[in-house]
Design a protein around this motif. Structure first.
Motif, PDB file in Angstrom:
ATOM      1  N   TRP A  58       0.844  -1.202   0.000  1.00 56.67           N
ATOM      2  CA  TRP A  58       0.000   0.000   0.000  1.00 56.67           C
ATOM      3  C   TRP A  58       0.876   1.248   0.000  1.00 56.67           C
ATOM      4  O   TRP A  58       0.602   2.210  -0.722  1.00 56.67           O
ATOM      5  N   ASN A  59       1.924   1.245   0.802  1.00 54.01           N
ATOM      6  CA  ASN A  59       2.821   2.405   0.852  1.00 54.01           C
ATOM      7  C   ASN A  59       3.492   2.649  -0.499  1.00 54.01           C
ATOM      8  O   ASN A  59       3.808   3.783  -0.840  1.00 54.01           O
ATOM      9  N   TRP A  60       3.690   1.614  -1.264  1.00 56.83           N
ATOM     10  CA  TRP A  60       4.358   1.734  -2.552  1.00 56.83           C
ATOM     11  C   TRP A  60       3.372   2.080  -3.674  1.00 56.83           C
ATOM     12  O   TRP A  60       3.687   2.830  -4.587  1.00 56.83           O
ATOM     13  N   ASN A  61       2.146   1.533  -3.628  1.00 56.15           N
ATOM     14  CA  ASN A  61       1.220   1.609  -4.755  1.00 56.15           C
ATOM     15  C   ASN A  61       0.047   2.564  -4.584  1.00 56.15           C
ATOM     16  O   ASN A  61      -0.767   2.679  -5.495  1.00 56.15           O
ATOM     17  N   TRP A  62      -0.074   3.252  -3.462  1.00 56.84           N
ATOM     18  CA  TRP A  62      -1.259   4.076  -3.259  1.00 56.84           C
ATOM     19  C   TRP A  62      -1.415   5.175  -4.303  1.00 56.84           C
ATOM     20  O   TRP A  62      -2.529   5.462  -4.719  1.00 56.84           O
ATOM     21  N   PRO A  63      -0.347   5.828  -4.800  1.00 53.95           N
ATOM     22  CA  PRO A  63      -0.575   6.870  -5.815  1.00 53.95           C
ATOM     23  C   PRO A  63      -1.199   6.302  -7.093  1.00 53.95           C
ATOM     24  O   PRO A  63      -2.096   6.910  -7.681  1.00 53.95           O
ATOM     25  N   PHE A  64      -0.742   5.129  -7.508  1.00 49.44           N
ATOM     26  CA  PHE A  64      -1.313   4.493  -8.694  1.00 49.44           C
ATOM     27  C   PHE A  64      -2.774   4.139  -8.472  1.00 49.44           C
ATOM     28  O   PHE A  64      -3.627   4.398  -9.327  1.00 49.44           O
ATOM     29  N   LEU A  65      -3.090   3.557  -7.339  1.00 47.16           N
ATOM     30  CA  LEU A  65      -4.461   3.143  -7.066  1.00 47.16           C
ATOM     31  C   LEU A  65      -5.410   4.341  -6.959  1.00 47.16           C
ATOM     32  O   LEU A  65      -6.529   4.303  -7.472  1.00 47.16           O
ATOM     33  N   VAL A  66      -4.966   5.405  -6.320  1.00 51.47           N
ATOM     34  CA  VAL A  66      -5.807   6.599  -6.199  1.00 51.47           C
ATOM     35  C   VAL A  66      -5.994   7.248  -7.570  1.00 51.47           C
ATOM     36  O   VAL A  66      -7.105   7.644  -7.935  1.00 51.47           O
ATOM     37  N   GLY A  67      -4.944   7.337  -8.355  1.00 49.65           N
ATOM     38  CA  GLY A  67      -5.054   7.891  -9.702  1.00 49.65           C
ATOM     39  C   GLY A  67      -5.961   7.057 -10.586  1.00 49.65           C
ATOM     40  O   GLY A  67      -6.748   7.587 -11.377  1.00 49.65           O
ATOM     41  N   PHE A  68      -5.863   5.746 -10.464  1.00 51.67           N
ATOM     42  CA  PHE A  68      -6.721   4.845 -11.236  1.00 51.67           C
ATOM     43  C   PHE A  68      -8.179   5.039 -10.847  1.00 51.67           C
ATOM     44  O   PHE A  68      -9.068   5.067 -11.714  1.00 51.67           O
ATOM     45  N   ALA A  69      -8.449   5.211  -9.556  1.00 50.85           N
ATOM     46  CA  ALA A  69      -9.822   5.415  -9.088  1.00 50.85           C
ATOM     47  C   ALA A  69     -10.370   6.748  -9.595  1.00 50.85           C
ATOM     48  O   ALA A  69     -11.509   6.830 -10.069  1.00 50.85           O
ATOM     49  N   ILE A  70      -9.569   7.817  -9.523  1.00 51.27           N
ATOM     50  CA  ILE A  70     -10.026   9.129  -9.985  1.00 51.27           C
ATOM     51  C   ILE A  70     -10.290   9.103 -11.485  1.00 51.27           C
ATOM     52  O   ILE A  70     -11.303   9.624 -11.961  1.00 51.27           O
ATOM     53  N   THR A  71      -9.401   8.470 -12.240  1.00 56.32           N
ATOM     54  CA  THR A  71      -9.596   8.364 -13.681  1.00 56.32           C
ATOM     55  C   THR A  71     -10.860   7.588 -14.011  1.00 56.32           C
ATOM     56  O   THR A  71     -11.638   7.982 -14.890  1.00 56.32           O
ATOM     57  N   GLY A  72     -11.106   6.504 -13.305  1.00 56.73           N
ATOM     58  CA  GLY A  72     -12.312   5.719 -13.524  1.00 56.73           C
ATOM     59  C   GLY A  72     -13.572   6.507 -13.217  1.00 56.73           C
ATOM     60  O   GLY A  72     -14.566   6.429 -13.950  1.00 56.73           O
ATOM     61  N   ILE A  73     -13.540   7.285 -12.150  1.00 55.57           N
ATOM     62  CA  ILE A  73     -14.703   8.112 -11.793  1.00 55.57           C
ATOM     63  C   ILE A  73     -14.961   9.154 -12.871  1.00 55.57           C
ATOM     64  O   ILE A  73     -16.115   9.382 -13.271  1.00 55.57           O
ATOM     65  N   LEU A  74     -13.907   9.811 -13.357  1.00 59.01           N
ATOM     66  CA  LEU A  74     -14.084  10.837 -14.394  1.00 59.01           C
ATOM     67  C   LEU A  74     -14.612  10.234 -15.691  1.00 59.01           C
ATOM     68  O   LEU A  74     -15.515  10.804 -16.331  1.00 59.01           O
ATOM     69  N   ILE A  75     -14.071   9.099 -16.098  1.00 63.15           N
ATOM     70  CA  ILE A  75     -14.542   8.454 -17.326  1.00 63.15           C
ATOM     71  C   ILE A  75     -16.001   8.051 -17.184  1.00 63.15           C
ATOM     72  O   ILE A  75     -16.810   8.249 -18.096  1.00 63.15           O
ATOM     73  N   THR A  76     -16.363   7.508 -16.037  1.00 66.21           N
ATOM     74  CA  THR A  76     -17.750   7.113 -15.808  1.00 66.21           C
ATOM     75  C   THR A  76     -18.670   8.323 -15.825  1.00 66.21           C
ATOM     76  O   THR A  76     -19.743   8.297 -16.437  1.00 66.21           O
ATOM     77  N   LYS A  77     -18.254   9.397 -15.178  1.00 69.84           N
ATOM     78  CA  LYS A  77     -19.086  10.607 -15.127  1.00 69.84           C
ATOM     79  C   LYS A  77     -19.319  11.162 -16.525  1.00 69.84           C
ATOM     80  O   LYS A  77     -20.451  11.484 -16.895  1.00 69.84           O
TER      81      LYS A  77
END
Length: 56
Positions: free
Chosen positions: A15-34
């Protein structure tokens, strides 16, 4: 006596290593869905200049 659970250590380290990728992936998914939900195929087709020119 509790057994040592290596998964907790693994997930904390990952989690300490991958959180920026996971948060960015979630934000991108939300924007694409919206933006995808804002588009409707029928209304956009009716307003399209291409469809209006070739309408029969």
């Amino acid at each position: 006596m509790r057994k040592f659970n290596a998964w907790l250590v693994f997930f904390k380290r990952e989690w300490n290593w991958n959180w920026p990728f996971l948060v960015g992936f979630a934000i991108t998914g939300i924007l694409i869905t919206k933006f995808s939900l804002c588009l409707t195929g029928i209304e956009d087709a009716k307003n399209s200049p291409f469809v209006q020119r070739h309408k029969k």
